[in-house]
Design an enzyme around this catalytic site. Sequence first.
Site, PDB file in Angstrom:
ATOM      1  N   LYS A  21       0.858  -1.191   0.000  1.00 17.13           N
ATOM      2  CA  LYS A  21       0.000   0.000   0.000  1.00 17.13           C
ATOM      3  C   LYS A  21       0.886   1.230   0.000  1.00 17.13           C
ATOM      4  O   LYS A  21       1.914   1.249   0.686  1.00 17.13           O
ATOM      5  CB  LYS A  21      -0.880  -0.040   1.258  1.00 17.13           C
ATOM      6  CG  LYS A  21      -1.603   1.231   1.630  1.00 17.13           C
ATOM      7  CD  LYS A  21      -0.891   1.998   2.725  1.00 17.13           C
ATOM      8  CE  LYS A  21      -1.201   3.484   2.590  1.00 17.13           C
ATOM      9  NZ  LYS A  21      -0.153   4.336   3.138  1.00 17.13           N
ATOM     10  N   VAL A  23       1.072   5.539  -2.145  1.00 22.10           N
ATOM     11  CA  VAL A  23       1.082   6.251  -3.422  1.00 22.10           C
ATOM     12  C   VAL A  23       1.965   7.496  -3.392  1.00 22.10           C
ATOM     13  O   VAL A  23       2.435   7.978  -4.422  1.00 22.10           O
ATOM     14  CB  VAL A  23      -0.343   6.651  -3.876  1.00 22.10           C
ATOM     15  CG1 VAL A  23      -1.116   5.434  -4.367  1.00 22.10           C
ATOM     16  CG2 VAL A  23      -1.108   7.354  -2.767  1.00 22.10           C
ATOM     17  N   GLY A  24       2.199   8.061  -2.202  1.00 23.76           N
ATOM     18  CA  GLY A  24       3.023   9.263  -2.103  1.00 23.76           C
ATOM     19  C   GLY A  24       3.813   9.232  -0.818  1.00 23.76           C
ATOM     20  O   GLY A  24       3.644   8.326  -0.002  1.00 23.76           O
ATOM     21  N   THR A  32       4.981   5.965   4.482  1.00 22.34           N
ATOM     22  CA  THR A  32       3.635   5.548   4.324  1.00 22.34           C
ATOM     23  C   THR A  32       3.574   4.346   3.396  1.00 22.34           C
ATOM     24  O   THR A  32       2.529   4.014   2.941  1.00 22.34           O
ATOM     25  CB  THR A  32       2.922   6.744   3.774  1.00 22.34           C
ATOM     26  OG1 THR A  32       3.122   7.798   4.677  1.00 22.34           O
ATOM     27  CG2 THR A  32       1.467   6.517   3.538  1.00 22.34           C
ATOM     28  N   ASN A 234      -1.640  16.983  -3.764  1.00 19.88           N
ATOM     29  CA  ASN A 234      -0.930  17.420  -2.561  1.00 19.88           C
ATOM     30  C   ASN A 234      -1.084  18.892  -2.201  1.00 19.88           C
ATOM     31  O   ASN A 234      -0.676  19.299  -1.109  1.00 19.88           O
ATOM     32  CB  ASN A 234       0.552  17.068  -2.695  1.00 19.88           C
ATOM     33  CG  ASN A 234       0.760  15.577  -2.561  1.00 19.88           C
ATOM     34  OD1 ASN A 234       0.420  15.002  -1.539  1.00 19.88           O
ATOM     35  ND2 ASN A 234       1.261  14.936  -3.616  1.00 19.88           N
ATOM     36  N   THR A 239      -5.072  20.313   6.230  1.00 20.87           N
ATOM     37  CA  THR A 239      -5.026  19.264   7.248  1.00 20.87           C
ATOM     38  C   THR A 239      -5.750  19.692   8.517  1.00 20.87           C
ATOM     39  O   THR A 239      -5.888  20.869   8.783  1.00 20.87           O
ATOM     40  CB  THR A 239      -3.568  18.966   7.595  1.00 20.87           C
ATOM     41  OG1 THR A 239      -2.851  20.187   7.665  1.00 20.87           O
ATOM     42  CG2 THR A 239      -2.944  18.095   6.540  1.00 20.87           C
TER      43      THR A 239
END
Lengths: 239, 239
Positions: A21, A23-24, A32, A234, A239
């Site tokens: 898992k 992606v960035g 991550t 992004n 956040t």
Amino acid sequence: VPKLAAARVPNSGAVVAGVAKGVGMIEPDMATLLVYLVTDADVPVKAIHAPFRRVVERTFNSLSVDTDTSTSDTCILLASGVAGPVDPDDFEAALGAVALSLVHQLARDGEGATKLLTVTVTEARDAGQAKRVAKSIVNSPLVKTAVHGGDPNWGRVVMAVGKCSDDLDISPAAVKVAFGDFEVYPSLLDESGLAKVAEVMAAGDVAVNVSLGCGAATATVYGCDLSDGYIRINADYTT
Amino acid sequence: VPKLAAARVPNSGAVVAGVAKGVGMIEPDMATLLVYLVTDADVPVKAIHAPFRRVVERTFNSLSVDTDTSTSDTCILLASGVAGPVDPDDFEAALGAVALSLVHQLARDGEGATKLLTVTVTEARDAGQAKRVAKSIVNSPLVKTAVHGGDPNWGRVVMAVGKCSDDLDISPAAVKVAFGDFEVYPSLLDESGLAKVAEVMAAGDVAVNVSLGCGAATATVYGCDLSDGYIRINADYTT
């Protein structure tokens, strides 16, 4: 997109399977990115430690989506043992195939990515130099945007070699650059060669091959192009 | 956009003036950045060499638009001497002011840039660590896209500190992060604080201030946000 891979351990009934898992925020320095590998082979922890580290080093730790390293990168191997003992080299081959497949899937599914970018550096002084130069190329935003635009921009590749300025034994006169199988520097392509390189750059998998001409070491690293999709993912949230 | 700056040498009739060119492939390691500085002060080459290097190190060599280093970065100082001798410290002050102004103009005019990003690292072990961590933050695509989106994403700043993994003396518990004058980590902001930070992030100049808590050294580096403008400029043409 789910990333799954499996391979049979040669000369045995055992299999290695994996799921990953991420992606960035991906240039792992095992943190991550989450990878779970499982096998039914009977592989003792002591015996598998070194091959596991070797595979991780040349696959997940050779991957960069965006140069950013997560605090939670994880790669775990679980072995049930029910398929019995296997030859260590055979096991490493199967583990390596699963890990490489997952790395390809991770790079292709990188944030905003439209292409898999594979950079191989050969004829380096040592493995450290080979990987440092390969990472410099795969991480260069100018190389990544050129790949996104399908531009065989060897000048940007040479720039990314050149900015590894601590490697003073790299001589510009000895460096060779190829896109796929087509050398683009120092030999220059004619019109028909340029048309073939245009096809290489338009493909979903782009390989950049660089020879440094100062040794015998090699490294291959994996990444992706840089697109406005990466910016949108992004920049457009808080956040 | 032309980049010009000038400053008077304190306690003298001499001036320092400069002009710079460059928008991308900019993380100089003095090489596509061209800077020409001129002065009418009478400054002997021997006397000016060290201050010139100090100024270049803390200005042009502390600038990164996109992590990519050009083969032709140049910074030249020409002195006519017609204004006569000046105090070396006064000259360095004027030279530093001109260089810093040019760096601000270069960063704001970076390819696709909409903001000047200034990252200051304090309480580092030594100057090398301070600059390495500051560069890691100013070069992080996740930090740069957050700044583009106006998101006070301290998590990405802390990530960029953490990925300097050779600096094992950095303790996460000692690190502090502020956007402008507002500490965002470890202390958490209330609603009114968040509204003020949103204003800081929406401005044309964004300052990220990080204290490492492990020493007394400091570094400031300069960069810009990462926008889809950068992608368009660098992906949409062929060479």
